[in-house]
Motif scaffolding. Structure first.
Motif, short mmCIF file in Angstrom:
data_model
loop_
_atom_site.label_atom_id
_atom_site.label_comp_id
_atom_site.label_asym_id
_atom_site.label_seq_id
_atom_site.Cartn_x
_atom_site.Cartn_y
_atom_site.Cartn_z
N GLY A 70 -12.10 -30.22 19.75
CA GLY A 70 -12.08 -31.35 18.82
C GLY A 70 -13.08 -31.21 17.69
O GLY A 70 -12.74 -31.36 16.52
N SER A 71 -14.33 -30.91 18.04
CA SER A 71 -15.39 -30.81 17.03
C SER A 71 -15.60 -29.39 16.53
O SER A 71 -16.36 -29.18 15.58
N CYS A 84 -14.12 -32.32 26.77
CA CYS A 84 -13.98 -30.93 26.33
C CYS A 84 -13.92 -29.96 27.50
O CYS A 84 -13.92 -28.74 27.29
N LEU A 85 -13.89 -30.49 28.71
CA LEU A 85 -13.82 -29.66 29.91
C LEU A 85 -12.50 -29.90 30.62
O LEU A 85 -11.90 -30.98 30.50
#
Length: 220
Positions: free
Chosen positions: A142-143, A172-173
């Motif tokens: 995402g980032s 994010c995992l």
């Protein structure tokens, strides 16, 4: 004028005892200290297979301090892309504030396609709580940057027949499966009998799918 002349000695003794009792009650009713976690909130997600509509009456939490919290989540769920099988994790997420990591989750919901009301108590193993506070270095899509992320999300997946799957993961995992559970039928029916047997109305799209294809039991 002496105090003893104003208040009889026996009454004064009772008054002092009452004041001590009130002080003790006041000190015992202090709110618990905030949990010491590496983030402000952890999350509960609600999920179901596509078209297999559910309505969650309540998610309750018993945290690792032994404190109970009621109705921390409920309502509609997020739905997968297919009626059969699962994706891993996700769903309709809600932050759980000022609650320590869960020791048990209590779930009660309506499976609208059957219709049937279910309930279950889900034990959360220690390894899940360990995962929830263990930082992991990961590249976040995402980032587009490397971050230290946590698996602070627990997803409850509900399917017809009272099937519940649980995952733990992070934004994010990847999600890890905690377990597959079998709920029991709520004998009092929807809302524990308070709705006189009336379920939440099913969406027409979902009813049309079930009427045409049926319920794919055994795929979850």
């Amino acid at each position: 004028m002496a105090l003893g002349k104003l208040i009889p000695l026996k009454r004064l003794t009772l008054l002092i005892a009452l004041l001590f009792s009130l002080c003790a009650c006041a000190s015992g009713s202090r709110p618990p200290a905030p949990p010491k976690l590496p983030y402000n909130s952890w999350y509960v997600g609600l999920a179901a297979p596509r078209f297999m509509e559910v309505w969650v009456e309540t998610v309750d939490v018993l945290d690792q301090r032994g404190l109970a919290f009621f109705r921390v989540h409920g309502g509609v769920a997020g739905y997968t892309r297919k009626p059969e099988g699962w994706h891993k994790g996700g769903g309709k997420m809600k932050p759980i504030n000022n609650v320590d990591l869960p020791e048990r989750l209590f779930l009660r919901w309506q499976s609208l396609v059957e219709p049937q009301a279910y309930k279950i108590r889900i034990p959360i193993p220690q390894w899940v709580r360990d995962e929830m506070v263990r930082p992991e270095r990961v590249f976040c899509q995402g980032s587009k940057e490397w971050i230290d992320d946590y698996r602070e999300m627990i997803t409850l997946g509900m399917a017809p027949g009272g099937i519940v799957k649980v995952w733990v993961g992070g934004a994010c995992l990847g999600f890890k499966e905690v377990g597959r559970f079998q709920a029991e039928i709520e004998p009092l029916g929807p809302y524990r009998g308070k709705s006189n047997g009336q379920y939440i109305p099913i969406e027409p799209e979902n009813k049309a799918y079930i009427d045409q294809h049926g319920i794919p039991y055994g795929t979850w």
